[in-house]
Enzyme design. Sequence first.
Site, PDB file in Angstrom:
ATOM      1  N   VAL A 102      11.673  80.311  33.441  1.00 34.29           N
ATOM      2  CA  VAL A 102      10.860  79.189  32.986  1.00 34.29           C
ATOM      3  C   VAL A 102       9.837  78.902  34.079  1.00 34.29           C
ATOM      4  CG1 VAL A 102      10.847  76.739  32.349  1.00 34.29           C
ATOM      5  CG2 VAL A 102      12.752  78.213  31.633  1.00 34.29           C
ATOM      6  N   CYS A 103       8.592  78.670  33.674  1.00 28.05           N
ATOM      7  CA  CYS A 103       7.526  78.282  34.592  1.00 28.05           C
ATOM      8  C   CYS A 103       7.360  79.337  35.689  1.00 28.05           C
ATOM      9  CB  CYS A 103       7.836  76.889  35.147  1.00 28.05           C
ATOM     10  SG  CYS A 103       6.441  76.014  35.886  1.00 28.05           S
ATOM     11  N   THR A 104       7.239  78.916  36.939  1.00 27.12           N
ATOM     12  CA  THR A 104       6.987  79.856  38.029  1.00 27.12           C
ATOM     13  C   THR A 104       8.231  80.629  38.448  1.00 27.12           C
ATOM     14  OG1 THR A 104       7.223  78.012  39.582  1.00 27.12           O
ATOM     15  CG2 THR A 104       4.978  78.638  38.937  1.00 27.12           C
ATOM     16  N   THR A 122       3.803  82.153  32.464  1.00 32.89           N
ATOM     17  CA  THR A 122       4.270  81.218  33.485  1.00 32.89           C
ATOM     18  C   THR A 122       3.427  79.949  33.340  1.00 32.89           C
ATOM     19  OG1 THR A 122       4.739  80.987  35.865  1.00 32.89           O
ATOM     20  CG2 THR A 122       2.692  82.104  35.275  1.00 32.89           C
ATOM     21  N   GLY A 152       6.389  79.313  29.579  1.00 34.52           N
ATOM     22  CA  GLY A 152       5.307  78.676  30.315  1.00 34.52           C
ATOM     23  C   GLY A 152       5.815  77.529  31.181  1.00 34.52           C
TER      24      GLY A 152
END
Length: 227
Positions: A102-104, A122, A152
Amino acid sequence: MLKINVGFVIFPDLTQLDFTGPQQVLARLPNSAMHIVAKSASPVPSDSGLGLVPTHTFQTCPQLDLLCVPGGGSGVVQALNDADLVAFVRGQAAGARYVTSVCTGAFILGVAGLLEGRRATTHWAFTDLLPLVGATHEKARVVKDGNVTTAGGVTSGIDFGLHMVSEIAGAAVAQAIQLGLEYDPSPPFDTGHPDRAPPAVATLVAQRNINARAAFRAALASARAAP
């Protein structure tokens, strides 16, 4: 029927909603066991001040069926060069059915060599850095490429969790979980993505990320150069 082992890797200064959003969804996956994994058994501070308590360490964690790595600004920058954490992610991914972020957190998968040649996403502010770990950015909230699924920024982790439940247990189960959580977002502003945010707002947020992007670049370069 064997339980599905779901595991989240946590580390200091992660973004707690990257973790707690999808964790809340996946905790309701039928016939599953939840594992919160960290380098030690000590509470892990998140970027919002919420302390998180691991259930397992790298040494005691069983083989996971679903591995998820959340993100976070300074937390990921430090984690990228944590050889033990990266080795744990790489080792677990070798035996997992689903390798996710998830995300970075995508960049931790990346330095573990798990995004090479794959489509991924990301947080919007860092998508142009994905080629540094061999990935091609696909503009979507959740991107699946083989057994690797990336989400993202931050709140997209909830969508990701529902995607994974649907893939594992079927759409009806995922829909029931969504309804049970009353996940029916209706935000007061339509500014959740730079495509829709007013230019002044997008510019303000982008400026706030300048230092973070530089730190990510430096950390990625260091991690990729490590033996």
